[in-house]
Scaffold this motif. Structure first.
Motif, PDB file in Angstrom:
ATOM      1  N   ASN A 113       0.813  -1.211   0.000  1.00  0.00           N
ATOM      2  CA  ASN A 113       0.000   0.000   0.000  1.00  0.00           C
ATOM      3  C   ASN A 113       0.851   1.267   0.000  1.00  0.00           C
ATOM      4  OD1 ASN A 113      -2.681  -1.071  -0.090  1.00  0.00           O
ATOM      5  ND2 ASN A 113      -2.413  -1.795   2.001  1.00  0.00           N
ATOM      6  N   PHE A 114       2.011   1.246   0.641  1.00  0.00           N
ATOM      7  CA  PHE A 114       2.904   2.399   0.535  1.00  0.00           C
ATOM      8  C   PHE A 114       3.348   2.591  -0.918  1.00  0.00           C
ATOM      9  CE2 PHE A 114       4.012   2.088   5.216  1.00  0.00           C
ATOM     10  CZ  PHE A 114       3.500   3.329   5.533  1.00  0.00           C
ATOM     11  N   ASP A 115       3.653   1.490  -1.610  1.00  0.00           N
ATOM     12  CA  ASP A 115       4.024   1.585  -3.022  1.00  0.00           C
ATOM     13  C   ASP A 115       2.897   2.230  -3.834  1.00  0.00           C
ATOM     14  OD1 ASP A 115       6.540   0.556  -2.764  1.00  0.00           O
ATOM     15  OD2 ASP A 115       6.121  -1.367  -3.725  1.00  0.00           O
ATOM     16  N   ARG A 116       1.660   1.824  -3.544  1.00  0.00           N
ATOM     17  CA  ARG A 116       0.533   2.402  -4.282  1.00  0.00           C
ATOM     18  C   ARG A 116       0.387   3.892  -3.975  1.00  0.00           C
ATOM     19  NH1 ARG A 116      -4.193   1.618  -3.765  1.00  0.00           N
ATOM     20  NH2 ARG A 116      -4.341   0.794  -1.648  1.00  0.00           N
ATOM     21  N   ALA A 117       0.597   4.270  -2.713  1.00  0.00           N
ATOM     22  CA  ALA A 117       0.520   5.687  -2.357  1.00  0.00           C
ATOM     23  C   ALA A 117       1.555   6.496  -3.138  1.00  0.00           C
ATOM     24  CB  ALA A 117       0.720   5.855  -0.847  1.00  0.00           C
ATOM     25  N   ILE A 118       2.762   5.957  -3.253  1.00  0.00           N
ATOM     26  CA  ILE A 118       3.810   6.639  -4.013  1.00  0.00           C
ATOM     27  C   ILE A 118       3.397   6.805  -5.471  1.00  0.00           C
ATOM     28  CG2 ILE A 118       6.166   6.391  -4.910  1.00  0.00           C
ATOM     29  CD1 ILE A 118       6.834   4.972  -2.214  1.00  0.00           C
ATOM     30  N   ASP A 119       2.843   5.756  -6.053  1.00  0.00           N
ATOM     31  CA  ASP A 119       2.445   5.821  -7.459  1.00  0.00           C
ATOM     32  C   ASP A 119       1.283   6.796  -7.676  1.00  0.00           C
ATOM     33  OD1 ASP A 119       4.417   4.050  -8.216  1.00  0.00           O
ATOM     34  OD2 ASP A 119       3.119   2.286  -8.086  1.00  0.00           O
ATOM     35  N   ILE A 120       0.354   6.878  -6.721  1.00  0.00           N
ATOM     36  CA  ILE A 120      -0.759   7.830  -6.848  1.00  0.00           C
ATOM     37  C   ILE A 120      -0.229   9.257  -6.743  1.00  0.00           C
ATOM     38  CG2 ILE A 120      -2.909   8.636  -5.807  1.00  0.00           C
ATOM     39  CD1 ILE A 120      -3.425   5.723  -4.936  1.00  0.00           C
ATOM     40  N   VAL A 121       0.717   9.492  -5.855  1.00  0.00           N
ATOM     41  CA  VAL A 121       1.339  10.815  -5.769  1.00  0.00           C
ATOM     42  C   VAL A 121       1.995  11.175  -7.105  1.00  0.00           C
ATOM     43  CG1 VAL A 121       3.239  12.124  -4.740  1.00  0.00           C
ATOM     44  CG2 VAL A 121       1.691  10.820  -3.271  1.00  0.00           C
ATOM     45  N   GLY A 122       2.643  10.194  -7.723  1.00  0.00           N
ATOM     46  CA  GLY A 122       3.341  10.446  -8.982  1.00  0.00           C
ATOM     47  C   GLY A 122       2.430  10.674 -10.168  1.00  0.00           C
ATOM     48  N   ASN A 123       1.157  10.347 -10.047  1.00  0.00           N
ATOM     49  CA  ASN A 123       0.199  10.507 -11.133  1.00  0.00           C
ATOM     50  C   ASN A 123      -0.468  11.883 -10.997  1.00  0.00           C
ATOM     51  OD1 ASN A 123      -2.230  10.436 -12.715  1.00  0.00           O
ATOM     52  ND2 ASN A 123      -2.095   8.205 -12.749  1.00  0.00           N
ATOM     53  N   GLU A 124      -0.146  12.799 -11.888  1.00  0.00           N
ATOM     54  CA  GLU A 124      -0.638  14.168 -11.770  1.00  0.00           C
ATOM     55  C   GLU A 124      -2.141  14.266 -12.009  1.00  0.00           C
ATOM     56  OE1 GLU A 124       1.661  17.032 -13.912  1.00  0.00           O
ATOM     57  OE2 GLU A 124       3.567  16.140 -13.314  1.00  0.00           O
ATOM     58  N   THR A 125      -2.725  13.296 -12.693  1.00  0.00           N
ATOM     59  CA  THR A 125      -4.179  13.292 -12.864  1.00  0.00           C
ATOM     60  C   THR A 125      -4.857  12.965 -11.541  1.00  0.00           C
ATOM     61  OG1 THR A 125      -3.988  12.612 -15.179  1.00  0.00           O
ATOM     62  CG2 THR A 125      -6.099  12.249 -14.115  1.00  0.00           C
ATOM     63  N   MET A 126      -4.303  11.987 -10.809  1.00  0.00           N
ATOM     64  CA  MET A 126      -4.867  11.601  -9.525  1.00  0.00           C
ATOM     65  C   MET A 126      -4.516  12.603  -8.426  1.00  0.00           C
ATOM     66  SD  MET A 126      -6.354   8.901 -10.495  1.00  0.00           S
ATOM     67  CE  MET A 126      -6.276   7.522 -11.649  1.00  0.00           C
ATOM     68  N   THR A 127      -3.329  13.166  -8.500  1.00  0.00           N
ATOM     69  CA  THR A 127      -2.852  14.098  -7.471  1.00  0.00           C
ATOM     70  C   THR A 127      -2.411  15.386  -8.151  1.00  0.00           C
ATOM     71  OG1 THR A 127      -2.039  12.174  -6.229  1.00  0.00           O
ATOM     72  CG2 THR A 127      -1.322  14.343  -5.462  1.00  0.00           C
ATOM     73  N   PRO A 128      -3.348  16.288  -8.451  1.00  0.00           N
ATOM     74  CA  PRO A 128      -2.991  17.507  -9.191  1.00  0.00           C
ATOM     75  C   PRO A 128      -1.934  18.356  -8.485  1.00  0.00           C
ATOM     76  CG  PRO A 128      -5.377  17.207  -9.115  1.00  0.00           C
ATOM     77  CD  PRO A 128      -4.788  16.201  -8.177  1.00  0.00           C
ATOM     78  N   LYS A 129      -2.011  18.456  -7.172  1.00  0.00           N
ATOM     79  CA  LYS A 129      -1.034  19.231  -6.413  1.00  0.00           C
ATOM     80  C   LYS A 129      -0.180  18.270  -5.588  1.00  0.00           C
ATOM     81  CE  LYS A 129      -0.483  23.037  -3.147  1.00  0.00           C
ATOM     82  NZ  LYS A 129      -1.174  24.049  -2.307  1.00  0.00           N
ATOM     83  N   ALA A 130       1.109  18.289  -5.837  1.00  0.00           N
ATOM     84  CA  ALA A 130       2.008  17.367  -5.141  1.00  0.00           C
ATOM     85  C   ALA A 130       2.095  17.701  -3.658  1.00  0.00           C
ATOM     86  CB  ALA A 130       3.403  17.423  -5.760  1.00  0.00           C
ATOM     87  N   PRO A 131       2.173  16.685  -2.802  1.00  0.00           N
ATOM     88  CA  PRO A 131       2.394  16.954  -1.373  1.00  0.00           C
ATOM     89  C   PRO A 131       3.812  17.469  -1.151  1.00  0.00           C
ATOM     90  CG  PRO A 131       2.447  14.594  -1.812  1.00  0.00           C
ATOM     91  CD  PRO A 131       2.031  15.248  -3.087  1.00  0.00           C
ATOM     92  N   PRO A 132       4.117  17.962   0.034  1.00  0.00           N
ATOM     93  CA  PRO A 132       5.462  18.480   0.305  1.00  0.00           C
ATOM     94  C   PRO A 132       6.538  17.410   0.100  1.00  0.00           C
ATOM     95  CG  PRO A 132       3.938  19.120   2.040  1.00  0.00           C
ATOM     96  CD  PRO A 132       3.217  18.133   1.192  1.00  0.00           C
TER      97      PRO A 132
END
Length: 325
Positions: free
Chosen positions: A141-160
């Motif tokens: 699940n941590f791997d999936r969280a990283i990949d969702i962060v990397g997807n700009e469609t899913m995460t328009p604004k990157a976390p810090p």
């Protein structure tokens, strides 16, 4: 080593409070979707969806998302709607009086994570699994969280930056602890381009992990790779072949048991063993093995729930260093 900052909407009382930036990012997902002109075909569907989510993130709100999915004219609103509903479910889980002890908590978090559009939901599931010592599940699940962060469609604004670095560190720690307990790791997932993502991602929203601890295990007091260690080394070989860096540094580490000279020798031999494995598995890039013994323990900001043996397991590792010597 990168400082660990857990930004995963932790259950009340178990983790530190969310930093303001991550809390604000989640709050923005809770806001109603921007209204559209009345003549827009999806206007009524969006209005109905927003009302349903404001009332409660339940079956009616899910029906609103399903209606957007079913209407080909509304394709551009589907992911924002999924993200808003996921954020509402996650926020509702956090408000449960009993927190993570509430039987409804995990069901809400899993519903929030189902569309795989909210990295906080995946990270919350990871932290829940980590607390239960289901480290293989946590790593997945941590791997999936990283990949969702990397997807700009899913995460328009990157976390810090520190949040992204924290996800990498927690993913690595979960993998190391999983192999130490004999839990079978999930195969590293590939991203949309077919290359390894998650912990192996070379760059996520401008963040490049400089030291990547590998879950490569060895026989007791030796440099012989275990079967699971060989599988992890094979994943490392694949990642290196895909990314083709100019050179690879492998740094061996040991736990503090044993004398300094013995630990130094063993850490070098283990790094050399992984280097030899990579060469045998078609890695043509120069590999530089070295060892530091027990001088650089892997530190986590939050060690709650970990035993001394767990801490030793985090110390015993071979790191893929992307930084210069």
């Amino acid at each position: 080593m990168s400082r660990v900052v857990v930004m995963s909407l932790p259950p009340p009382g178990r983790r530190a409070a969310l930093k303001q930036g991550a809390a604000a990012a989640l709050f923005s997902f809770l806001l109603p979707l921007a209204p559209v002109a009345a003549q827009t075909p999806c206007a009524d569907r969006l209005e109905a969806f927003n009302r349903a989510v404001d009332a409660a993130p339940d079956e009616k709100a899910q029906a609103g998302v399903d209606a957007l999915v079913a209407d080909p004219r509304c394709g551009g609103f589907v992911i924002p709607a999924q993200r808003r509903l996921a954020a509402a479910r996650l926020a509702r889980a956090q408000k449960l009086p009993a927190g993570a002890d509430d039987p409804y908590y995990l069901a809400l978090v899993m519903e929030a994570d189902k569309p795989a559009v909210l990295w906080q939901a995946a990270a919350t599931l990871a932290e829940s699994a980590f607390a239960r010592r289901s480290f293989a599940e946590a790593a997945k699940n941590f791997d999936r969280a990283i990949d969702i962060v990397g997807n700009e469609t899913m995460t328009p604004k990157a976390p810090p930056r520190e949040t992204i670095e924290g996800l990498f560190t927690r993913a690595a720690a979960a993998r190391l602890l999983a192999v130490n307990m004999g839990q079978r790791l999930y195969a590293a997932a590939a991203t949309r381009d077919g290359k390894l993502g998650g912990l192996y991602a070379p760059r996520v929203r401008g963040v490049e992990p400089r030291a990547v601890p590998m879950p490569i295990t060895f026989d007791y007091r030796s440099a012989n790779l275990t079967e699971q260690g060989r599988q992890a080394a094979a994943e490392l070989a694949r990642a290196i072949r895909e990314q083709r860096p100019d050179a690879v540094r492998l740094v061996g580490h040991t736990d503090p048991r044993g004398g300094p000279d013995y630990n130094q020798k063993l850490s070098v031999e283990r790094a050399q063993a992984v280097a030899a494995f990579l060469k045998e598995n078609d890695v043509e890039i120069p590999v530089e093995p070295e060892g530091v013994g027990a001088r650089e323990p892997l530190a986590l900001d939050d060690m709650s729930g970990l035993s001394q043996e767990d801490v030793y397991a985090l110390d015993r590792r071979v790191e893929w260093r992307r930084d210069a010597p």
